[in-house]
Design a protein around this motif. Structure first.
Motif, short mmCIF file in Angstrom:
data_model
loop_
_atom_site.label_atom_id
_atom_site.label_comp_id
_atom_site.label_asym_id
_atom_site.label_seq_id
_atom_site.Cartn_x
_atom_site.Cartn_y
_atom_site.Cartn_z
N LYS A 290 0.82 -1.21 0.00
CA LYS A 290 0.00 0.00 0.00
C LYS A 290 0.85 1.26 0.00
CE LYS A 290 -4.11 -2.06 1.85
NZ LYS A 290 -5.13 -2.09 2.86
N CYS A 291 2.07 1.14 0.51
CA CYS A 291 2.98 2.28 0.49
C CYS A 291 3.84 2.30 -0.76
CB CYS A 291 3.87 2.25 1.74
SG CYS A 291 2.95 2.51 3.25
N ARG A 292 3.57 1.36 -1.67
CA ARG A 292 4.28 1.25 -2.94
C ARG A 292 5.78 0.98 -2.76
NH1 ARG A 292 -0.26 1.11 -5.14
NH2 ARG A 292 -1.36 2.85 -6.06
N ASN A 293 6.13 0.32 -1.65
CA ASN A 293 7.51 -0.08 -1.41
C ASN A 293 7.65 -1.53 -1.86
OD1 ASN A 293 10.02 -0.86 -0.41
ND2 ASN A 293 9.83 0.44 1.40
N VAL A 294 7.81 -1.70 -3.18
CA VAL A 294 7.80 -3.05 -3.75
C VAL A 294 9.05 -3.85 -3.37
CG1 VAL A 294 6.25 -2.50 -5.65
CG2 VAL A 294 8.71 -2.20 -5.96
N VAL A 295 10.14 -3.19 -3.08
CA VAL A 295 11.35 -3.92 -2.68
C VAL A 295 11.10 -4.61 -1.33
CG1 VAL A 295 13.78 -3.68 -2.02
CG2 VAL A 295 12.89 -2.45 -4.01
N ALA A 296 10.56 -3.86 -0.37
CA ALA A 296 10.28 -4.44 0.94
C ALA A 296 9.16 -5.47 0.85
CB ALA A 296 9.90 -3.34 1.94
N ALA A 297 8.13 -5.18 0.03
CA ALA A 297 7.03 -6.15 -0.14
C ALA A 297 7.57 -7.45 -0.72
CB ALA A 297 5.95 -5.57 -1.05
N ARG A 298 8.45 -7.34 -1.70
CA ARG A 298 9.04 -8.54 -2.31
C ARG A 298 9.91 -9.28 -1.30
NH1 ARG A 298 9.10 -11.38 -7.32
NH2 ARG A 298 10.30 -13.18 -6.67
N HIS A 299 10.62 -8.54 -0.48
CA HIS A 299 11.46 -9.14 0.57
C HIS A 299 10.60 -10.01 1.50
CE1 HIS A 299 14.77 -9.33 3.47
NE2 HIS A 299 13.87 -9.07 4.39
N VAL A 300 9.48 -9.47 1.94
CA VAL A 300 8.56 -10.23 2.81
C VAL A 300 8.01 -11.43 2.04
CG1 VAL A 300 6.34 -10.16 4.03
CG2 VAL A 300 7.97 -8.27 4.28
N PHE A 301 7.56 -11.19 0.82
CA PHE A 301 6.97 -12.24 -0.01
C PHE A 301 7.95 -13.41 -0.20
CE2 PHE A 301 6.01 -14.15 -4.16
CZ PHE A 301 4.66 -14.42 -4.02
N ASP A 302 9.20 -13.10 -0.47
CA ASP A 302 10.21 -14.14 -0.70
C ASP A 302 10.49 -14.97 0.54
OD1 ASP A 302 10.42 -13.40 -3.35
OD2 ASP A 302 12.25 -12.22 -3.07
N ARG A 303 10.27 -14.43 1.70
CA ARG A 303 10.53 -15.16 2.95
C ARG A 303 9.33 -15.95 3.43
NH1 ARG A 303 14.01 -12.02 1.82
NH2 ARG A 303 16.12 -11.96 2.60
N MET A 304 8.22 -15.80 2.74
CA MET A 304 7.01 -16.56 3.10
C MET A 304 7.04 -17.89 2.34
SD MET A 304 4.26 -13.46 2.92
CE MET A 304 2.86 -14.45 3.41
N THR A 305 6.72 -18.96 3.06
CA THR A 305 6.64 -20.26 2.39
C THR A 305 5.20 -20.61 2.05
OG1 THR A 305 6.53 -21.38 4.53
CG2 THR A 305 8.71 -21.15 3.50
N ASN A 306 4.26 -19.89 2.65
CA ASN A 306 2.85 -20.15 2.42
C ASN A 306 2.25 -18.92 1.74
OD1 ASN A 306 0.17 -20.91 2.47
ND2 ASN A 306 -0.06 -20.69 4.69
N HIS A 307 2.24 -18.89 0.40
CA HIS A 307 1.70 -17.76 -0.34
C HIS A 307 0.20 -17.94 -0.53
CE1 HIS A 307 6.00 -17.76 -1.61
NE2 HIS A 307 5.85 -16.55 -1.13
N ARG A 308 -0.55 -17.14 0.19
CA ARG A 308 -2.00 -17.22 0.08
C ARG A 308 -2.49 -16.49 -1.15
NH1 ARG A 308 -3.87 -16.25 6.30
NH2 ARG A 308 -2.94 -18.14 7.09
N PHE A 309 -3.68 -16.86 -1.60
CA PHE A 309 -4.30 -16.19 -2.74
C PHE A 309 -4.41 -14.71 -2.43
CE2 PHE A 309 -6.69 -15.92 -6.52
CZ PHE A 309 -7.63 -14.95 -6.32
N GLY A 310 -4.14 -13.90 -3.38
CA GLY A 310 -4.24 -12.45 -3.19
C GLY A 310 -2.89 -11.79 -3.05
N LEU A 311 -1.89 -12.52 -2.57
CA LEU A 311 -0.57 -11.91 -2.44
C LEU A 311 0.01 -11.52 -3.80
CD1 LEU A 311 1.15 -13.87 0.43
CD2 LEU A 311 0.38 -11.53 0.44
N PRO A 312 -0.05 -12.38 -4.82
CA PRO A 312 0.47 -11.93 -6.12
C PRO A 312 -0.28 -10.70 -6.64
CG PRO A 312 0.30 -14.31 -6.08
CD PRO A 312 -0.37 -13.80 -4.82
N ASN A 313 -1.60 -10.65 -6.40
CA ASN A 313 -2.36 -9.46 -6.80
C ASN A 313 -1.87 -8.23 -6.05
OD1 ASN A 313 -3.91 -11.00 -8.51
ND2 ASN A 313 -5.58 -11.25 -7.04
N GLY A 314 -1.58 -8.41 -4.77
CA GLY A 314 -1.05 -7.30 -3.98
C GLY A 314 0.30 -6.84 -4.48
N MET A 315 1.11 -7.80 -4.91
CA MET A 315 2.42 -7.45 -5.47
C MET A 315 2.23 -6.63 -6.75
SD MET A 315 5.70 -7.61 -5.09
CE MET A 315 6.11 -8.98 -4.04
N ALA A 316 1.30 -7.05 -7.59
CA ALA A 316 1.02 -6.30 -8.82
C ALA A 316 0.51 -4.91 -8.48
CB ALA A 316 0.00 -7.05 -9.66
#
Length: 194
Positions: free
Chosen positions: A160-186
């Protein structure tokens, strides 16, 4: 603390600031039971606690590993619609982290997730990147797993803060990617309209 309590007891009128000062003093000096007794007395005298009062009382609940007390305080915060700041967020995380560290099992993990469902959406809705980073740092220091509610909330804050580097950092450390996260990344990559 004894002198402070004597002065407090002699006061003819006590407002939320005086109550909070004494409660905070007790909590910081490891007199946790006294802090909890004072908030009960505060309620009985009709004085409403502030976010500062709640932060100190939650600390007392955490140090006593009293999850039921913490849940009662959390419910009061929700009912009173108290503005949540980083101190209250930290106290809630500490409370649930201490409880999770005292017992094993999925029930405790569910309790942690319920607490974090209350804490994190407040910041993610506000899009406050600075406070989001503070909470993320605290989550990291307490050793919370980035799966489930914790990861989703942090991901949402950064997206939501458009900090895609930090969002990607969190995303990459998650092993359980729930539906909606890729949409949030986009969503985080889409430029905002001015």
């Amino acid at each position: 603390m004894e002198f402070a309590r004597q002065m407090f007891d002699k006061m003819s009128q006590r407002d939320v600031s005086t109550w909070t000062s004494l409660i905070t003093g007790y909590a910081h000096n490891r007199h946790y039971e006294e802090a909890l007794q004072l908030i009960e007395q505060m309620h009985s005298e009709g004085v409403l606690p502030s976010k500062f009062t709640f932060a100190s009382v939650l600390k007392a609940c955490a140090e006593l590993t009293d999850l039921e007390c913490g849940k009662e305080i959390q419910d009061q915060i929700r009912k009173m619609e108290i503005e949540i700041d980083v101190a209250v967020e930290k106290a809630l995380i500490d409370l649930h982290a201490k409880f999770a560290n005292t017992k094993d099992g999925s029930h405790q993990n569910r309790m942690n997730e319920q607490a974090l469902k209350f804490v994190f959406p407040i910041r993610s809705a506000g899009g406050d990147l600075g406070k989001g980073k503070q909470v993320h740092g605290h989550v990291f220091r307490t050793g919370f797993d980035l799966n489930g509610v914790v990861g989703n909330a942090l991901f949402n804050i950064y997206s939501k803060c458009r900090n895609v580097v930090a969002a990607r950092h969190v995303f990459d450390r998650m092993t359980n990617h729930r539906f909606g996260l890729p949409n949030g990344m986009a969503f985080g990559f889409v430029p905002s309209e001015a």
